[in-house]
Design a protein around this motif. Sequence first.
Motif, short mmCIF file in Angstrom:
data_model
loop_
_atom_site.label_atom_id
_atom_site.label_comp_id
_atom_site.label_asym_id
_atom_site.label_seq_id
_atom_site.Cartn_x
_atom_site.Cartn_y
_atom_site.Cartn_z
N PRO A 53 31.64 65.07 28.49
CA PRO A 53 32.17 64.86 29.85
C PRO A 53 31.80 63.49 30.43
CG PRO A 53 30.42 66.52 29.84
CD PRO A 53 30.71 66.20 28.42
N ILE A 54 32.68 62.96 31.26
CA ILE A 54 32.36 61.78 32.06
C ILE A 54 32.25 62.27 33.50
CG2 ILE A 54 33.18 59.54 32.90
CD1 ILE A 54 34.72 59.29 30.22
N THR A 55 31.08 62.07 34.09
CA THR A 55 30.85 62.50 35.47
C THR A 55 31.05 61.30 36.39
OG1 THR A 55 29.22 64.10 34.72
CG2 THR A 55 29.13 63.50 37.05
N ILE A 56 31.89 61.48 37.41
CA ILE A 56 32.12 60.38 38.34
C ILE A 56 31.39 60.64 39.65
CG2 ILE A 56 33.85 59.20 39.74
CD1 ILE A 56 35.14 58.50 37.41
N VAL A 90 40.14 56.14 42.90
CA VAL A 90 41.16 55.92 41.88
C VAL A 90 40.71 56.48 40.52
CG1 VAL A 90 42.45 54.14 40.65
CG2 VAL A 90 41.94 53.84 43.09
N MET A 91 39.49 56.15 40.13
CA MET A 91 39.03 56.51 38.78
C MET A 91 38.80 58.01 38.63
SD MET A 91 39.27 54.01 37.00
CE MET A 91 39.76 52.35 37.40
N SER A 92 38.42 58.71 39.73
CA SER A 92 38.20 60.15 39.57
C SER A 92 39.53 60.85 39.29
CB SER A 92 37.50 60.74 40.79
OG SER A 92 38.33 60.67 41.91
N ASP A 93 40.63 60.37 39.86
CA ASP A 93 41.92 60.97 39.53
C ASP A 93 42.32 60.66 38.09
OD1 ASP A 93 42.38 62.28 41.92
OD2 ASP A 93 43.29 60.54 42.88
N MET A 94 42.03 59.45 37.65
CA MET A 94 42.36 59.10 36.26
C MET A 94 41.56 59.96 35.29
SD MET A 94 41.93 55.60 34.09
CE MET A 94 40.20 55.91 33.75
N VAL A 95 40.25 60.02 35.53
CA VAL A 95 39.38 60.74 34.59
C VAL A 95 39.70 62.24 34.59
CG1 VAL A 95 36.98 61.41 34.16
CG2 VAL A 95 37.54 59.03 34.59
N PHE A 104 41.17 64.56 31.38
CA PHE A 104 40.44 65.68 30.79
C PHE A 104 41.24 66.97 30.82
CE2 PHE A 104 36.47 63.16 30.95
CZ PHE A 104 35.98 63.46 29.70
N GLY A 105 42.38 67.03 31.49
CA GLY A 105 43.22 68.22 31.41
C GLY A 105 43.48 68.88 32.73
N SER A 106 42.79 70.00 33.00
CA SER A 106 43.19 70.81 34.13
C SER A 106 42.21 70.69 35.30
CB SER A 106 43.24 72.28 33.69
OG SER A 106 43.33 73.11 34.83
N LEU A 107 42.77 70.70 36.51
CA LEU A 107 41.96 70.72 37.73
C LEU A 107 41.06 71.95 37.78
CD1 LEU A 107 43.95 69.89 41.00
CD2 LEU A 107 41.68 69.07 40.35
N GLY A 108 41.52 73.02 37.18
CA GLY A 108 40.77 74.27 37.16
C GLY A 108 39.49 74.17 36.35
N TYR A 139 27.19 73.13 45.31
CA TYR A 139 28.07 73.24 44.15
C TYR A 139 29.42 73.82 44.55
CZ TYR A 139 23.85 72.59 41.37
OH TYR A 139 22.69 72.07 40.83
N GLU A 140 30.50 73.28 43.98
CA GLU A 140 31.83 73.86 44.22
C GLU A 140 32.80 73.47 43.12
OE1 GLU A 140 34.10 72.28 47.51
OE2 GLU A 140 32.71 70.63 47.68
N ALA A 141 34.01 74.02 43.18
CA ALA A 141 35.08 73.59 42.29
C ALA A 141 35.72 72.35 42.91
CB ALA A 141 36.12 74.70 42.15
N ALA A 142 36.28 71.46 42.07
CA ALA A 142 36.90 70.26 42.63
C ALA A 142 38.30 70.55 43.20
CB ALA A 142 36.97 69.17 41.57
#
Length: 403
Positions: free
Chosen positions: A127-130, A275-280, A284-288, A303-306
């Motif tokens: 994973p890449i964490t932003i 910008v980069m968080s939307d790209m990354v 990686f696939g799904s918002l879920g 803690y939460e879901a994005a």
Amino acid sequence: MAKIQMKTPLVEMDGDEMTRILWKWIKDILIKPYVELNTEYYDLGLPERERTKDKVTLDASAATKKYGVAVKCATITPNAARMPEYNLSQMWKSPNGTIRAYLDGTVFRAPILVKGITPYIPTWTKPITIARHAYGDVYKNVEMTVPQGSKAELVMTDKDGNEKRETIFDFEKSAGIIQGLHNLDSSISAFARACFNYALSTKQDIWFAAKDTISKKYDHRFKDIFSEIFESEYKDKFAEAGIEYFYTLIDDAVARVIRSHGGYIWACKNYDGDVMSDMVSTAFGSLGMMTSVLVSPDGVYEYEAAHGTVQRHYYKHLKGEETSTNSVATIFAWSGALRKRGELDGIKALCDFADKLEKATIDTIEDGAMTGDLYILSSLPNKRKVNSREFLEEINTRLSQMM
Ligand code: NAP
Ligand code: MG
């Protein structure tokens, strides 16, 4: 089997729409059978925010500061369409914005990786964490359109009334535009500390990038603050943990990220992070499958879901239609919060439970049972689509065997 006992209450913030439905199911099916859940409950659902004139959000923020760990369900940020739908007296502010401002926190977003779903950049195997700095710059700008013939200056008046001026541009030949930006040493320092703390707590390297070669005072200040705080407060702790702090120019960082295998935290200035968080996350696939943690400089975690409240699925659910909504990011919000609570209170069984809950969730998907969003993306030959509730029951089948 005796249920796992908790000590300090976990702050629980309920939310809206489809995620509110999943919230209750996750607790009933996956947590309460195993953990004697001790939470301080705040209902951040929009009706309760309206009823309390949003006081409930402030109360929940204060409780988070007091106890140190919270878990939050997705909530509606009202827009014009929500005013009649919920009969609102005001367009209440985003709860996430309120909590973030209260805790002076930084948001870290990290994807959950599973076999069968390959990122658009296949070399991203970890994973890449932003981390996005959520204060100032263009988001708190002042801007003007400038008629031809005008001269624009930057003027700063100090506390004794002394002025310092610099010409921005002489608009002699053409009309144009100007904009004024600012940031605060205090905010940049809080951001830097939250990043270094989170790197230590997750044992990952941290990268930070700006454009200090072009912006010799503004961006350079970010670079200097990060470097001063790292040298004086974190260098030894990082060496002990075997992790690194790495600074480079933003364009070099982008090139390196694309070539990397992941497995680090990328700290970004406000706009870069937007910008980069939307790209990354798209790559990686799904918002879920994207988790989100708000970390304050003094070590408070929320803690939460994005993703949001998945409104479209909720309206289907209300009509009695079947939904297949992905609950993974919300499950990981719970496991993250329970693990952190276990670490802080020294309850190993709670940390182990969090690990098992995550493993059971990933095993379920890797065994082929998944929600619709993942079904479209997965390359597993034995994949099958299950509905929202079946997915949780499939996870519990595996979890119960591990307990
Ligand atoms: P959203 O809830 O994130 O959903 C957008 C779309 O992404 C969904 O319609 C769905 O696509 C897909 N999706 C997102 N999460 C999913 C999941 N867990 N499982 C399956 N598919 C998922 O964003 P939105 O519809 O723009 O916003 C809805 C509400 O959420 C708004 O009121 C907004 O204010 C709020 N919101 C809250 C937060 C938060 O609390 N952190 C964050 C963002 C938005 P398909 O419809 O194609 O299946
Ligand atoms: Mg964005």
